[in-house]
Design a protein around this motif. Sequence first.
Motif, PDB file in Angstrom:
ATOM      1  N   LEU A  86       0.846  -1.193   0.000  1.00 23.10           N
ATOM      2  CA  LEU A  86       0.000   0.000   0.000  1.00 23.10           C
ATOM      3  C   LEU A  86       0.883   1.244   0.000  1.00 23.10           C
ATOM      4  O   LEU A  86       1.894   1.303   0.712  1.00 23.10           O
ATOM      5  CB  LEU A  86      -0.910   0.019   1.227  1.00 23.10           C
ATOM      6  CG  LEU A  86      -1.901  -1.132   1.384  1.00 23.10           C
ATOM      7  CD1 LEU A  86      -2.781  -0.895   2.609  1.00 23.10           C
ATOM      8  CD2 LEU A  86      -2.760  -1.292   0.140  1.00 23.10           C
ATOM      9  N   GLY A 133       2.164   0.458   4.173  1.00 24.45           N
ATOM     10  CA  GLY A 133       1.780  -0.793   4.803  1.00 24.45           C
ATOM     11  C   GLY A 133       1.627  -1.910   3.795  1.00 24.45           C
ATOM     12  O   GLY A 133       1.919  -1.747   2.600  1.00 24.45           O
ATOM     13  N   LEU A 135      -1.177  -5.047   2.653  1.00 26.51           N
ATOM     14  CA  LEU A 135      -2.511  -5.634   2.732  1.00 26.51           C
ATOM     15  C   LEU A 135      -2.433  -7.068   2.233  1.00 26.51           C
ATOM     16  O   LEU A 135      -1.899  -7.327   1.148  1.00 26.51           O
ATOM     17  CB  LEU A 135      -3.502  -4.848   1.871  1.00 26.51           C
ATOM     18  CG  LEU A 135      -4.916  -5.424   1.775  1.00 26.51           C
ATOM     19  CD1 LEU A 135      -5.668  -5.207   3.078  1.00 26.51           C
ATOM     20  CD2 LEU A 135      -5.686  -4.801   0.609  1.00 26.51           C
ATOM     21  N   LEU A 150      -4.276  -5.995   7.397  1.00 24.58           N
ATOM     22  CA  LEU A 150      -3.407  -4.832   7.213  1.00 24.58           C
ATOM     23  C   LEU A 150      -2.264  -4.889   8.211  1.00 24.58           C
ATOM     24  O   LEU A 150      -2.486  -5.069   9.410  1.00 24.58           O
ATOM     25  CB  LEU A 150      -4.197  -3.540   7.425  1.00 24.58           C
ATOM     26  CG  LEU A 150      -3.362  -2.256   7.467  1.00 24.58           C
ATOM     27  CD1 LEU A 150      -2.729  -1.974   6.105  1.00 24.58           C
ATOM     28  CD2 LEU A 150      -4.221  -1.076   7.924  1.00 24.58           C
ATOM     29  N   THR A 152       0.924  -2.463   9.344  1.00 29.02           N
ATOM     30  CA  THR A 152       1.480  -1.123   9.182  1.00 29.02           C
ATOM     31  C   THR A 152       2.113  -0.703  10.500  1.00 29.02           C
ATOM     32  O   THR A 152       2.301  -1.533  11.395  1.00 29.02           O
ATOM     33  CB  THR A 152       0.376  -0.121   8.759  1.00 29.02           C
ATOM     34  OG1 THR A 152       0.953   1.170   8.517  1.00 29.02           O
ATOM     35  CG2 THR A 152      -0.707   0.001   9.816  1.00 29.02           C
ATOM     36  N   ARG A 185      -0.317   4.630   9.811  1.00 27.15           N
ATOM     37  CA  ARG A 185      -1.497   3.866  10.241  1.00 27.15           C
ATOM     38  C   ARG A 185      -2.790   4.575   9.845  1.00 27.15           C
ATOM     39  O   ARG A 185      -3.711   3.942   9.318  1.00 27.15           O
ATOM     40  CB  ARG A 185      -1.469   3.671  11.762  1.00 27.15           C
ATOM     41  CG  ARG A 185      -2.723   2.991  12.289  1.00 27.15           C
ATOM     42  CD  ARG A 185      -2.761   2.938  13.802  1.00 27.15           C
ATOM     43  NE  ARG A 185      -3.945   2.260  14.286  1.00 27.15           N
ATOM     44  CZ  ARG A 185      -4.212   2.063  15.562  1.00 27.15           C
ATOM     45  NH1 ARG A 185      -3.382   2.511  16.501  1.00 27.15           N
ATOM     46  NH2 ARG A 185      -5.315   1.434  15.920  1.00 27.15           N
ATOM     47  N   ALA A 188      -3.354   4.207   6.064  1.00 22.37           N
ATOM     48  CA  ALA A 188      -3.648   2.846   5.624  1.00 22.37           C
ATOM     49  C   ALA A 188      -5.013   2.380   6.126  1.00 22.37           C
ATOM     50  O   ALA A 188      -5.748   1.698   5.402  1.00 22.37           O
ATOM     51  CB  ALA A 188      -2.555   1.898   6.104  1.00 22.37           C
ATOM     52  N   GLU A 189      -5.381   2.738   7.343  1.00 13.40           N
ATOM     53  CA  GLU A 189      -6.658   2.271   7.879  1.00 13.40           C
ATOM     54  C   GLU A 189      -7.841   2.952   7.196  1.00 13.40           C
ATOM     55  O   GLU A 189      -8.916   2.365   7.106  1.00 13.40           O
ATOM     56  CB  GLU A 189      -6.699   2.482   9.390  1.00 13.40           C
ATOM     57  CG  GLU A 189      -5.803   1.504  10.135  1.00 13.40           C
ATOM     58  CD  GLU A 189      -6.082   1.464  11.628  1.00 13.40           C
ATOM     59  OE1 GLU A 189      -6.723   2.416  12.141  1.00 13.40           O
ATOM     60  OE2 GLU A 189      -5.664   0.487  12.284  1.00 13.40           O
ATOM     61  N   LEU A 192      -8.296   0.658   4.309  1.00 12.70           N
ATOM     62  CA  LEU A 192      -8.796  -0.645   4.736  1.00 12.70           C
ATOM     63  C   LEU A 192     -10.285  -0.580   5.062  1.00 12.70           C
ATOM     64  O   LEU A 192     -11.046  -1.482   4.693  1.00 12.70           O
ATOM     65  CB  LEU A 192      -8.022  -1.123   5.972  1.00 12.70           C
ATOM     66  CG  LEU A 192      -8.542  -2.426   6.602  1.00 12.70           C
ATOM     67  CD1 LEU A 192      -8.299  -3.606   5.669  1.00 12.70           C
ATOM     68  CD2 LEU A 192      -7.892  -2.665   7.962  1.00 12.70           C
TER      69      LEU A 192
END
Length: 679
Positions: A86, A133, A135, A150, A152, A185, A188-189, A192
């Motif tokens: 990612l 990160g 996935l 995920l 990260t 984080r 990336a979240e 996600l």
Amino acid sequence: MQTDHIFPPSRLVPQAADLLRLVQNALVRACMDTRFKRLVGWRGFAVCPEPIGAATLRLTGRPGIYGIVPDGCDADGEIGFARFGLHYFPLVGEPLFESLSPAAAVLIAAPEFRARVRNFPAHPELIGPFAIGVLTVGFGRHKDVLSLTLETCEHHRVVSVAGLRAADGAVVVPPGGVEQDVPARALAEDLLDVLACAVTACVGEPPRLLHADSAPADEIVREADGGWHARRCDDNRRLLRTIAWGEVGTLDLDHLRLDGATATETWTAATGAPPPATVAAALWWRTHALDALLAEGAHPEAADRRPSLIVLCGFLGSGKTTLVNQVIEHHRNHDQFVAVIQNEIGAESVDAHLVEESDSVESLDEGCICCTLAGSLAKGAQRLIDRYHPERIVLETTGLANPMNLVDELATLSDLVRLDVMVTVVDADNVLAALATSAVAREQIRGGDVLVLNKCDLVDAAALAAVRGHLRALNDRAPILETCFARIHPALLLGDVDDLPDAAPVADPAADVAAHVAPALACCGGAHHAGAADHHHEHHHEHDHHDHTAREHHPGSHRDGGDGEGAAGHARHDHRADGFVAIRLPQPPGLSRDALFERLAGSPGRAFRIKGIVDLVDGPGPEALQCVGARRELAPLPSVYEGAPFLIFIGQDLDRAALTAHWLPAVAPARDERVPVRA
């Protein structure tokens, strides 16, 4: 668990290519419902030429571009797994830019950066610096379980032992200071959560397993000689988070463990325990039941199924069809669908063949829609809605249509569409002759919410000033957007706030960044260092594939090259260079309807579009406000709105301080006050 939407039903056993495409398939299927897209803030993706599964993606609330690229696949076991790296490519103007290293900023400042981002897997120099990160997608051999994992860390941080100094000796980074600190984080979240919403919508059920691990994380220390090493830090954590659907008992939880984990948490639906409080409100629990979720009224922006309607007028040969293609390209690059209703006097449409998405064009021929074909518009709109479920419909009228005659009929279409804006395209080279001889040409200008003054390259400065004067005399409220080859950013016409900057743009962002970071970069050895440190970098760029190409359909036309000048040497027209911005302010409390309209009339600056949700003391409750040019509309919301009321101003060279001074002082309430005045 339903998998036919994301997996070929004719294939008995998943193959590697299926795993690599699973995320894209889930997004495409879920986004077929436009309400889902509005709900999660999905703004589209573009598939990279290779490898399979690589793409760039955009989300509302994140100005930059996400990138996803395969990093290994194993489809041979009972559960197949595909890993994806990612990445996040920020914009120069967003606050995250201040967290980047000088080396990262130089990469972003390169003229070719935007083009490289569109196909970032082919450019290794972008893979490490922008990583946020990994996935991992898991899918059962029997199509009975699906998981997203995920991995990260809280921050991607780089510390410089020697520090960085500019050429003039000024300290850029002090010795031992932080060269880069990116919130990996959070970035990336965000992605996600949207992917999980899409999976829930596709498989038709909520997740049945959640797992989370955390462990101490490292930061990168860059030595004075350019070398680097990792060291443990107390305020950073590595994180692993898994969401799974279906027969989750078949998942090997050991496969989901994070090496060195010091904290872990697992929840399964089989225990009957409530989900962890930290994710209890996540949308991905309920996107399989979208109707029920939206009926609760917590997300009014997503509940309205009606497509918006853009009415496009303009005298013969002004460039309307070229502008239609601009709008189509804008929506294509945002993974959205626009349908077109074209009205042309004659037994067979000619312009319909010039529209790029000609299969989604509804032609109303053999008459003018504002007179002999009155009543046909509703039928044409209904056919397009039934067939294509578009997010927007563009009505391109014949060059002889009078928009004033359409007003009553458009009012009858409120159950089908939402009237967004009436745009009049004006031919700068021929408009004065048309105005002298045609009442329809004059009425088209009077009726426009926005005037697009096209073909400005064909007249000199004196003639252009004369044209402006005539337009202002006929319509002193509508903004005039000057352009050539109908190259106007569609976001300005459509009110797409997320495609506009929130502050006055830098005249040349790339040059500005390069001027600041190049001296510092020279002090630390020049080139961006390769290696593991590169995996701790995040960066910005300007708008990527969402700057659009104008397609002319007459001799001598050209296409914009996409990143610089077109084939004929014309510089690309970009709304940022014209000073267009979007500014959001809270609605002042105690505001009555009359006070609102009075303040709208005197609002400073060149805001040609004002929108928002207002709650007036003499109104029925929260209402949607739409102002385009001289047209103002208050409409009830389709569901309950519990958020704070707000206003958004879209315009040219807007002054936030002046707008704040005009709007935010307390306003005396109306007599039938329902909301107390705040000091």
